[in-house]
Design a protein around this motif. Structure first.
Motif, mmCIF file in Angstrom:
data_model
loop_
_atom_site.group_PDB
_atom_site.id
_atom_site.type_symbol
_atom_site.label_atom_id
_atom_site.label_comp_id
_atom_site.label_asym_id
_atom_site.label_seq_id
_atom_site.Cartn_x
_atom_site.Cartn_y
_atom_site.Cartn_z
ATOM 1 N N MET A 207 0.834 -1.186 0.000
ATOM 2 C CA MET A 207 0.000 0.000 0.000
ATOM 3 C C MET A 207 0.872 1.240 0.000
ATOM 4 S SD MET A 207 -2.869 -1.120 2.818
ATOM 5 C CE MET A 207 -3.864 0.335 2.598
ATOM 6 N N LYS A 208 0.451 2.256 -0.734
ATOM 7 C CA LYS A 208 1.159 3.521 -0.746
ATOM 8 C C LYS A 208 0.882 4.275 0.547
ATOM 9 C CE LYS A 208 1.559 4.415 -5.691
ATOM 10 N NZ LYS A 208 1.275 5.397 -6.781
ATOM 11 N N LYS A 209 1.924 4.938 1.054
ATOM 12 C CA LYS A 209 1.792 5.689 2.294
ATOM 13 C C LYS A 209 1.472 7.153 1.987
ATOM 14 C CE LYS A 209 5.808 4.538 4.124
ATOM 15 N NZ LYS A 209 6.884 4.394 5.143
ATOM 16 N N ILE A 210 0.509 7.700 2.745
ATOM 17 C CA ILE A 210 0.172 9.109 2.606
ATOM 18 C C ILE A 210 0.135 9.756 3.985
ATOM 19 C CG2 ILE A 210 -2.337 8.687 2.649
ATOM 20 C CD1 ILE A 210 -2.571 11.049 0.621
ATOM 21 N N VAL A 211 0.720 10.914 4.104
ATOM 22 C CA VAL A 211 0.685 11.682 5.359
ATOM 23 C C VAL A 211 -0.430 12.716 5.248
ATOM 24 C CG1 VAL A 211 1.900 13.400 6.742
ATOM 25 C CG2 VAL A 211 3.085 11.325 6.010
ATOM 26 N N LEU A 212 -1.312 12.720 6.237
ATOM 27 C CA LEU A 212 -2.462 13.619 6.251
ATOM 28 C C LEU A 212 -2.370 14.579 7.433
ATOM 29 C CD1 LEU A 212 -5.420 14.521 5.498
ATOM 30 C CD2 LEU A 212 -6.196 12.652 6.997
ATOM 31 N N GLY A 213 -2.393 15.878 7.142
ATOM 32 C CA GLY A 213 -2.530 16.863 8.205
ATOM 33 C C GLY A 213 -3.916 16.724 8.800
ATOM 34 N N PHE A 214 -3.992 16.426 10.093
ATOM 35 C CA PHE A 214 -5.246 15.992 10.713
ATOM 36 C C PHE A 214 -5.586 16.849 11.919
ATOM 37 C CE2 PHE A 214 -7.685 13.025 13.483
ATOM 38 C CZ PHE A 214 -8.668 12.636 12.597
ATOM 39 N N SER A 215 -6.844 17.321 11.966
ATOM 40 C CA SER A 215 -7.308 18.088 13.126
ATOM 41 C C SER A 215 -8.390 17.357 13.904
ATOM 42 C CB SER A 215 -7.851 19.445 12.672
ATOM 43 O OG SER A 215 -9.037 19.263 11.913
ATOM 44 N N GLY A 216 -8.989 16.354 13.285
ATOM 45 C CA GLY A 216 -10.070 15.619 13.929
ATOM 46 C C GLY A 216 -11.444 16.150 13.613
ATOM 47 N N GLY A 217 -11.508 17.220 12.812
ATOM 48 C CA GLY A 217 -12.793 17.785 12.430
ATOM 49 C C GLY A 217 -13.433 17.043 11.266
ATOM 50 N N LEU A 218 -14.514 17.596 10.761
ATOM 51 C CA LEU A 218 -15.284 16.943 9.700
ATOM 52 C C LEU A 218 -14.447 16.698 8.449
ATOM 53 C CD1 LEU A 218 -18.016 15.924 8.586
ATOM 54 C CD2 LEU A 218 -18.471 18.289 7.868
ATOM 55 N N ASP A 219 -13.758 17.731 7.968
ATOM 56 C CA ASP A 219 -13.026 17.619 6.701
ATOM 57 C C ASP A 219 -11.924 16.566 6.760
ATOM 58 O OD1 ASP A 219 -14.597 19.611 5.590
ATOM 59 O OD2 ASP A 219 -13.218 21.212 6.177
#
Length: 399
Positions: free
Chosen positions: A1-13
């Motif tokens: 699987m390809k790895k992706i880094v996601l900036g995450f806040s925990g909100g809806l988006d």
């Protein structure tokens, strides 16, 4: 699987992004939250638990508060930066630090792609994209909310279909809290006329009367409040915020030009930033020379605008920061202020580098460093070229 880094806040988006990237695109998602002073330890733990429940492979919390101060905030103080003479760049500054840390995390993990939850309607998409293009070139940038042009209702429907349980109720006001101020958006800020009501502000205005405060600066940095010295300027900023925010100080609405060319209007609450900038500027007016102040004003205007537009990595910013740092060599002393409901005033300063020293003369009263004859000669020479110009102009008209 390809790895992706996601900036995450925990909100809806960003919650939508996790589900979409894992289940629709087949990515191994590694979420990262960059705390710039807006989250408590309990809130950060809740965000982490939520990320794992959504299905991320790993979740990382980056404490970026001190690096945020070191990389950006101290230069905003050194430059007395207020965009449009109003806004201390609260959100725009912290987004840049978040983008920098997300890019560093993507490098460290050897990710194949990087993602963020920005929409296509604001400044943040440009700031994140640009920094990722510069620091992690070649990595694909995926922005599901922007690319799919999703409505809030569509995001909620999708998450519910995946069995996600979270608070889907949209708050009446959008709050973004950080060390250098809190932004407040609501229906009143969507138009050119309208004030935010009392209930919109994160900190209730409960204090009355007045309160005297002393801020101690060393080489331009706030080191003590009311005689209490702090280990780091971040701690001094937080202390002052707790002291002043209950007065309702630092509330305003900023109207500015976005990177994407439209006007934007947002409320903000920034008691400590505004007090620090005004106190610091008052101290500078006593200890810096006329031309130091003049050039600082000009460079600060450019620095604030270029920072707002995401150009933190432009080398000219390092050049300006070097000038700012050099100018702070003698910006040391104590600033005296008075806090009152919804306002504050600077009452004076004390500094060993005060250029208003009485031994050189008292303005409007007594000179001790020159004589009247010195001034007569100086005045004639100082206006000599303009005098020549006027005489030539008059003789030209006569002929």
């Amino acid at each position: 699987m390809k790895k992706i880094v996601l900036g995450f806040s925990g909100g809806l988006d960003t919650s939508y992004c996790v589900k979409y990237l894992t289940e629709e695109k087949g990515y191994e998602v590694h979420s990262v939250i960059v705390n710039t002073g807006g989250f408590s330890d309990e809130e950060l733990k809740a965000v982490e638990a939520h990320a794992y429940k959504l299905g991320v492979k790993s979740h990382t919390t980056v404490d970026a508060v001190r690096s945020y101060y070191k990389r950006i905030i101290r230069y905003l103080v050194f430059g007395n930066v207020l965009k449009n003479n109003t806004y201390p760049l609260s959100v725009s500054a912290e987004r840049l630090v978040q983008a920098l840390h997300i890019a560093e995390h993507a490098k460290a993990l050897g990710a194949d792609a990087v993602a963020h939850g920005s929409t296509g309607a604001g400044n943040d998409q440009v700031r994140f994209d640009m920094i990722f293009h510069i620091l992690v070139p070649g990595l694909e940038i995926i922005t599901p909310i922007r690319d799919l042009r999703l409505s809030r209702e569509e995001e909620i429907s999708y998450l519910k279909s995946k069995g996600v349980e979270m608070n889907f109720e949209k708050a009446v006001y959008s709050i973004n809290k950080g060390l250098w101020g809190t932004s407040v958006g609501g229906r009143e800020t969507l138009h050119s006329n309208g004030a935010l009501p009392e209930e919109a502000w994160p900190t209730p205005a409960t204090k009355t009367g007045s309160e005297d405060v002393q801020l101690q600066f060393e080489k331009g940095e706030l080191v003590a409040v009311n005689g209490q010295r702090f280990e780091h300027p971040v701690d001094a900023i937080r202390n002052l915020q707790e002291l002043a925010a209950p007065y309702g100080i630092g509330r305003d609405i900023h109207v500015g030009d976005t990177i994407i060319g439209i006007k934007g209007r947002v409320g903000f609450e920034a008691a400590a930033p505004l007090i620090i900038i005004k106190a610091h500027h008052a101290l500078e007016k006593h200890v810096l020379t006329k031309w130091q102040l003049n050039w600082k004003d000009q460079l600060a205007l450019f620095y604030g605008n270029w920072l707002h537009e995401g150009q933190i990595l432009d080398p000219v910013m390092r050049d300006i920061e070097a000038f700012f740092s050099s100018s702070q060599e003698q910006v040391t002393g104590t600033v005296f202020l008075q806090l009152l409901p919804f306002r504050f005033q600077v009452t004076g300063i004390e500094s060993p580098f005060d250029l208003m020293s009485a031994k050189f003369g008292k303005y409007g009263e007594m000179n001790s460093g020159w004589t009247g004859d010195d001034v007569r000669g100086f005045s004639k020479i100082f206006g000599n070229q303009v005098a020549i110009y006027q005489q030539v102009k008059e003789s030209g008209h006569e002929s």
